[in-house]
Write an enzyme that holds these catalytic residues in place. Structure first.
Site, PDB file in Angstrom:
ATOM      1  N   TRP A 200       0.981  -1.019  -0.325  1.00 32.38           N
ATOM      2  CA  TRP A 200       0.103   0.010  -0.101  1.00 32.38           C
ATOM      3  C   TRP A 200       0.769   1.260   0.121  1.00 32.38           C
ATOM      4  CZ3 TRP A 200      -0.428   3.924   3.882  1.00 32.38           C
ATOM      5  CH2 TRP A 200      -1.590   4.682   3.639  1.00 32.38           C
ATOM      6  N   ASP A 368     -17.133  10.720  -3.674  1.00 31.51           N
ATOM      7  CA  ASP A 368     -16.250  10.060  -2.913  1.00 31.51           C
ATOM      8  C   ASP A 368     -16.778   9.118  -1.727  1.00 31.51           C
ATOM      9  OD1 ASP A 368     -13.396   7.891  -1.284  1.00 31.51           O
ATOM     10  OD2 ASP A 368     -12.652   9.010  -3.839  1.00 31.51           O
ATOM     11  N   ASP A 369     -16.026   8.345  -0.600  1.00 29.47           N
ATOM     12  CA  ASP A 369     -16.860   7.571   0.717  1.00 29.47           C
ATOM     13  C   ASP A 369     -17.703   8.353   1.443  1.00 29.47           C
ATOM     14  OD1 ASP A 369     -17.652   5.660   1.987  1.00 29.47           O
ATOM     15  OD2 ASP A 369     -15.406   5.469   2.367  1.00 29.47           O
ATOM     16  N   ARG A 445     -10.032  -3.821   7.853  1.00 29.51           N
ATOM     17  CA  ARG A 445     -10.687  -2.317   7.719  1.00 29.51           C
ATOM     18  C   ARG A 445     -12.322  -1.785   7.908  1.00 29.51           C
ATOM     19  NH1 ARG A 445     -11.985   2.548   3.325  1.00 29.51           N
ATOM     20  NH2 ARG A 445     -11.266   4.169   4.202  1.00 29.51           N
ATOM     21  N   LYS A 478     -16.273   5.713  -9.226  1.00 27.03           N
ATOM     22  CA  LYS A 478     -14.767   5.084  -8.572  1.00 27.03           C
ATOM     23  C   LYS A 478     -15.369   3.983  -7.917  1.00 27.03           C
ATOM     24  CE  LYS A 478     -11.078   6.613  -5.301  1.00 27.03           C
ATOM     25  NZ  LYS A 478     -11.103   7.486  -4.724  1.00 27.03           N
ATOM     26  N   ASP A 480     -14.042   1.045  -5.772  1.00 24.60           N
ATOM     27  CA  ASP A 480     -12.896   0.729  -4.494  1.00 24.60           C
ATOM     28  C   ASP A 480     -13.147  -0.470  -4.162  1.00 24.60           C
ATOM     29  OD1 ASP A 480     -10.969   1.651  -3.438  1.00 24.60           O
ATOM     30  OD2 ASP A 480     -11.912   2.897  -1.741  1.00 24.60           O
ATOM     31  N   CYS A 528     -10.245   0.635  -8.409  1.00 24.93           N
ATOM     32  CA  CYS A 528      -9.649   1.368  -6.906  1.00 24.93           C
ATOM     33  C   CYS A 528      -9.154   0.090  -5.979  1.00 24.93           C
ATOM     34  CB  CYS A 528     -10.279   2.694  -6.713  1.00 24.93           C
ATOM     35  SG  CYS A 528      -8.789   3.032  -4.984  1.00 24.93           S
ATOM     36  N   ASP A 550      -2.845   5.190  -3.475  1.00 26.61           N
ATOM     37  CA  ASP A 550      -2.999   6.660  -2.189  1.00 26.61           C
ATOM     38  C   ASP A 550      -1.946   7.250  -2.400  1.00 26.61           C
ATOM     39  OD1 ASP A 550      -5.970   5.878  -2.186  1.00 26.61           O
ATOM     40  OD2 ASP A 550      -5.847   4.449  -0.149  1.00 26.61           O
TER      41      ASP A 550
END
Ligand code: GLA
Length: 744
Positions: A200, A368-369, A445, A478, A480, A528, A550
């Site tokens: 990462w 985004d999120d 996560r 996007k 992910d 992503c 990232d």
């Protein structure tokens, strides 16, 4: 381009203007690879490259006095048990427990063009004149299982696409335990292995090692993706080969799941490369009447170093793997709110950011999120794909309409394959996640992986997202994916099919992508995976661009993008400008360098654009103008050359050159500044030596200009003045040269 079969010697010769690929049917009816590399004249007698001598411990594949030993033959698709003690390309367990097979040549045919692969991403042709495909059928008599080996040769590229189909015409269930996409062998071991490995925030670093006797290679067992740690790409290059010179063989697997690339060197210095779906934790039950298709692999040969190989991958992947309207369309300049707000935003804040972005020239706003369910942190709501109306009172529909009314396009983040324990979806369907009943479910996560090997799960998630896409004005998605698989098991599969689960998962991902792009052909997809953990050719068939990493620090990115360019085109590299100190590495780099690095990609911003100073806003305006002027050239109409590697030097140098060589952009970036340093020369590449060019470069607030011929720029190089680097920021300073041919 031609595919010739020599009846007497049973030699197949595939060739075009630059390469030959030659194989033959051996005396025991199995397939041998004779040659792959620079083009050869077609001739009788190529079978002479098979040598037979008596060696101790060599088992002979035919009755005496034959000396044919599979252990010393360079094979096309070897199995174990024939006297070949190296790793096989395929293993099939039969009802009696045996894994012994004898795949003998049965028939062959040539097809115009190139067939697609059912349910799997693959290269395509726009006309049958672009390629020809040789299909060789091998059969194992006792089991009546056939292998169909596909070899596509492209007219204009030094490349061969391969894959294999297994067809079961027999009567007893069989289990495929290993089904690789290709085997390729060389008679010597005089190679370096190049791989893209990382983690990462430092994905796809270039690593090189000399081949040694034994096994070396890369693999992924991440389950959900090809991974940040290893990329499904390797190259073998001759020692001394560099960016522009020497023989290089590239291997790139068009697949997004568990893969392995194994390079085995025997004590007789023979090199075998086998690559495909990772055989670890893989089995596939093949019932009578069924078939199985492996992913496709693209083999590329280059006689002009690493750049030659990369340019073939760039061209083929950009124009014959990527599909849809975005293939040939310059990418919109976007602003993404993630690093600016994380989960903490309101509709008002988003609209204000969008307004400011629009004013500076941005074209697409990406939310985004954090817009769905009760999502206010990464602990909750994945799976609940409906708008959080408390945060966004107009809903996604209203917000997207407001943003479109400003003259911007609107994009949205999703993570369809995942679910949080704290979500409505998990409360409703706890058994939809990948897990083994009665056993611990590992978090990562704070989320679980949905079982995308199950059609009903994929359909449910698909329906929720389609509802949003239908109702709102969405131009970009996007997609992910933020965790690897653990406890791989599907409660929907029988015990003897558990080995299919991870491949079926990836097929489920591909099927949902296919549903989306068919129903919404105008949406631009960006893949992503916690940054760049799913940057592979498989994804490019659905999403023409992928978030590289990232890590948006300028120097880190120059390494990541340099490495990524080994196999992937510039147009696929999601690249944004972010704030300093950088949020991942806490480094401070000049604003202009961050923008220049992002220019060699899809370009966008990931920062709170309203917080910029007036001077910075003016810089943003200029950066966007520059990108709009050159993005067609950078992303679609040029060849990209790596010149100087940031992995080996204090500088990174690269250039894009228009196909007609009349325009080019050359980028020079330095890491640390040097006091009283040595002279610097930037030797460009790819230009026309006979063209006279005007060169323009921004140094501080001034523009420097001069003219020079292409030969001077390439062979004597540009004089890089250290004062100019000081003026552009010192450490991490950069110089971007616009190079335009002067009309004569
Ligand atoms: C991943 C992505 C980021 C961002 C976050 C959101 O880490 O790589 O760009 O989208 O998820 O949770």
């Amino acid at each position: 381009m031609s595919i010739i079969f020599h009846e007497n010697s049973r030699v197949f010769h595939l060739s075009n203007n630059s390469i030959s690929y030659i194989l033959r049917v051996m005396e025991n009816a199995q397939l041998e690879n004779i040659y792959y590399g620079k083009r050869l004249h077609d001739a009788e007698g190529l079978e002479r490259h098979h040598e037979m001598i008596q060696r101790s411990h060599s088992a002979v594949a035919l009755p005496e006095p034959s000396l044919l030993s599979m252990n010393f033959a360079t094979q096309e698709y070897p199995v174990y048990g024939t006297g070949d003690y190296r790793s096989p390309a395929c293993t099939i367990r039969q009802e009696n427990g045996s894994r012994i097979m004898n795949f003998r040549f049965a028939s062959w045919r040539v097809e115009k063009g190139k067939p697609g692969l059912d349910g799997l991403p693959s290269l395509y042709c726009e006309s049958n004149e672009e390629a020809e495909t040789l299909v060789i059928v091998l059969q194992d008599e006792p089991t009546q299982i056939q292998l169909h080996l596909f070899y596509t040769i492209f007219k204009d590229y030094p490349a061969i696409a391969r894959h294999v189909e297994f067809h079961h015409h027999g009567e007893q269930t069989a289990y495929i335990e290993k089904a690789l996409s290709a085997c390729l062998e060389f008679k010597d071991m005089d190679f370096e292995l190049v791989q893209l490995s990382g983690a990462w925030a430092r994905e796809r670093y270039i690593h090189v090692r000399k081949l040694e006797i034994g096994h070396q290679g890369v693999q992924s067992l991440a389950g959900t993706c090809s991974s940040a740690e290893q990329n499904p790409f390797i190259a073998l290059r001759r020692p001394g080969a560099n960016e522009s010179l020497g023989d290089v063989y590239g291997f790139s697997l068009i697949y997004s799941g568990n893969f392995s690339a194994d390079v085995e060197v025997s004590p007789f210095d023979m090199t075998r490369v086998v690559m495909g779906i990772n055989p670890e934790y893989f089995t596939w039950k093949l019932n009578p009447g069924e078939s199985f298709t492996t992913p496709e692999i693209l083999l590329v040969y280059s006689a002009c170093g690493m750049n030659g190989m990369s340019q073939t991958y760039h061209q083929l992947y950009r124009t014959r793997l990527v599909r849809g309207i975005w293939r040939d369309t310059p990418r919109p300049i976007l602003l993404n709110n993630w690093e600016a707000t994380f989960f903490d935003f309101t509709e008002e804040k988003i609209l204000a950011m969008a307004e400011c972005a629009k004013d500076l020239g941005v074209e697409l706003f990406v939310l985004d999120d954090g817009w769905f369910g009760s999502r206010n942190s990464d602990y909750e709501a994945l799976g609940d794909w409906y708008c959080n109306m408390a945060k966004l009172p107009s809903g996604i529909q209203g917000l997207s309409e407001k943003i479109e009314a400003m003259g911007l396009k609107f994009g949205l983040w999703i993570e369809p394959e995942m679910v949080n324990e704290n979500s409505d979806l998990y409360r409703m369907h706890p058994d939809w996640v990948i897990h083994v009943p009665e056993r611990f479910r590992s978090h990562s996560r704070h989320q679980f992986v949905l079982d995308f090997s199950r059609k009903e799960v994929v359909d449910y998630i698909g329906d929720l997202i389609v509802k949003i896409l239908e109702a709102s004005k969405i131009s970009y998605i996007k997609w992910d994916m933020n965790r690897y698989m653990t406890e791989p098991y599907s409660i929907a599969l029988a015990s003897d099919q558990q080995g299919e689960m991870m491949h079926r998962y990836i097929l489920g991902v591909y099927s949902l992508y296919e549903r989306f792009i068919r129903q919404f052909p105008n949406i631009l997809f960006e893949s992503c995976a916690s940054g760049g953990a799913r940057f592979d050719p498989g994804m490019l068939h659905y999403a023409p661009q992928a978030w590289c990493s990232d890590d948006t620090d300028a120097w880190e990115r120059s390494k990541i993008q340099y490495g990524t360019s080994l196999a992937y085109p510039i147009s696929s590299m999601g690249s944004h400008v972010s704030i300093v100190p950088n949020q991942q590495i806490f480094r401070i780099t000049p604003f202009s360098t961050r923008a220049k690095i992002a220019t060699f990609g899809t370009f966008g911003y990931e920062l709170d654009i309203q917080c910029l100073t007036d001077r910075e806003k003016e810089q943003v305006r200029q950066q966007i103008c520059f990108m709009k002027k050159y993005r067609r050239l950078i992303q679609l109409d040029s060849d990209f050359y790596r010149i100087r590697s940031p992995f080996e030097h204090n500088e990174m140098e690269e250039i894009v050159v228009a196909k007609d060589k009349k325009t080019a952009l050359a980028l020079f970036v330095q890491k640390t500044n040097r006091v009283n340093g040595s002279w610097l020369r930037f030797h460009l590449a790819g230009l026309n030596p006979d063209l006279h060019y005007q060169i323009t470069c921004q140094v501080g607030d001034k523009t420097k200009e001069f003219t020079a011929y292409g030969d001077e720029l390439m062979y004597a190089g540009i004089v890089v003045d250290r004062q100019d680097l000081n003026a552009n920021g010192g450490d991490y300073a950069s110089l971007l040269y616009e190079i335009i041919a002067i009309e004569q």
